[in-house]
Design a protein around this motif. Structure first.
Motif, PDB file in Angstrom:
ATOM      1  N   LEU A   1      65.898  33.518  10.007  1.00 40.22           N
ATOM      2  CA  LEU A   1      64.746  34.355  10.315  1.00 40.22           C
ATOM      3  C   LEU A   1      64.773  34.777  11.781  1.00 40.22           C
ATOM      4  N   LEU A   2      65.092  33.844  12.672  1.00 42.39           N
ATOM      5  CA  LEU A   2      65.182  34.182  14.096  1.00 42.39           C
ATOM      6  C   LEU A   2      66.274  35.220  14.345  1.00 42.39           C
ATOM      7  N   LYS A   3      67.400  35.078  13.658  1.00 42.84           N
ATOM      8  CA  LYS A   3      68.496  36.035  13.807  1.00 42.84           C
ATOM      9  C   LYS A   3      68.084  37.415  13.295  1.00 42.84           C
ATOM     10  N   ALA A   4      67.398  37.447  12.169  1.00 45.32           N
ATOM     11  CA  ALA A   4      66.937  38.715  11.601  1.00 45.32           C
ATOM     12  C   ALA A   4      65.912  39.376  12.520  1.00 45.32           C
ATOM     13  N   PHE A   5      64.994  38.588  13.063  1.00 46.39           N
ATOM     14  CA  PHE A   5      63.993  39.151  13.974  1.00 46.39           C
ATOM     15  C   PHE A   5      64.660  39.680  15.233  1.00 46.39           C
ATOM     16  N   ALA A   6      65.610  38.930  15.765  1.00 44.87           N
ATOM     17  CA  ALA A   6      66.329  39.358  16.969  1.00 44.87           C
ATOM     18  C   ALA A   6      67.006  40.705  16.741  1.00 44.87           C
ATOM     19  N   ALA A   7      67.677  40.840  15.616  1.00 45.16           N
ATOM     20  CA  ALA A   7      68.379  42.089  15.306  1.00 45.16           C
ATOM     21  C   ALA A   7      67.396  43.246  15.119  1.00 45.16           C
ATOM     22  N   GLU A   8      66.292  42.994  14.445  1.00 51.06           N
ATOM     23  CA  GLU A   8      65.294  44.042  14.210  1.00 51.06           C
ATOM     24  C   GLU A   8      64.657  44.488  15.524  1.00 51.06           C
ATOM     25  N   LEU A   9      64.315  43.543  16.369  1.00 51.54           N
ATOM     26  CA  LEU A   9      63.706  43.871  17.653  1.00 51.54           C
ATOM     27  C   LEU A   9      64.664  44.678  18.529  1.00 51.54           C
ATOM     28  N   LYS A  10      65.903  44.229  18.588  1.00 49.91           N
ATOM     29  CA  LYS A  10      66.899  44.917  19.402  1.00 49.91           C
ATOM     30  C   LYS A  10      67.132  46.342  18.893  1.00 49.91           C
ATOM     31  N   ALA A  11      67.199  46.505  17.585  1.00 47.83           N
ATOM     32  CA  ALA A  11      67.415  47.830  16.994  1.00 47.83           C
ATOM     33  C   ALA A  11      66.236  48.758  17.293  1.00 47.83           C
ATOM     34  N   ARG A  12      65.026  48.255  17.147  1.00 48.29           N
ATOM     35  CA  ARG A  12      63.842  49.086  17.391  1.00 48.29           C
ATOM     36  C   ARG A  12      63.716  49.436  18.872  1.00 48.29           C
ATOM     37  N   ARG A  13      64.077  48.505  19.733  1.00 49.71           N
ATOM     38  CA  ARG A  13      64.051  48.786  21.166  1.00 49.71           C
ATOM     39  C   ARG A  13      65.047  49.891  21.497  1.00 49.71           C
TER      40      ARG A  13
END
Length: 90
Positions: free
Chosen positions: A9-21
């Protein structure tokens, strides 16, 4: 007390946040300013070493100009992919 952090979940959130940024064209400092959060906290989120509180999650959504429900929907898609990619033991 045992940690309840879910690495997938942390990895998925990290990737989603980075992509949206990246879509917004922000660096970590700019997202921090837009959301009212510290750049080092953004970095910890993007490396999966920290998880956001509910308040931080809403602030991030405000800074990214996205609806929290839409972010969670995308996050869950990434999370399911992470779970499928995770090797099984046994």
């Amino acid at each position: 007390m045992r940690s309840t952090q879910d690495p997938a979940l942390l990895k998925a959130f990290a990737a989603e946040l980075k992509a949206r940024r990246a879509v917004r064209g922000f660096n970590q400092e700019e997202l921090g300013f837009a959301s009212g959060l510290n750049r080092t906290f953004i970095a910890k989120l993007e490396t999966g070493t920290s998880s956001p509180s509910l308040t931080s999650l809403v602030l991030l959504c405000n800074g990214l100009e996205t609806d929290p429900a839409e972010l969670m929907h995308s996050l869950m898609k990434r999370y399911r992919k992470e779970l499928r990619a995770k090797p099984t033991t046994g």
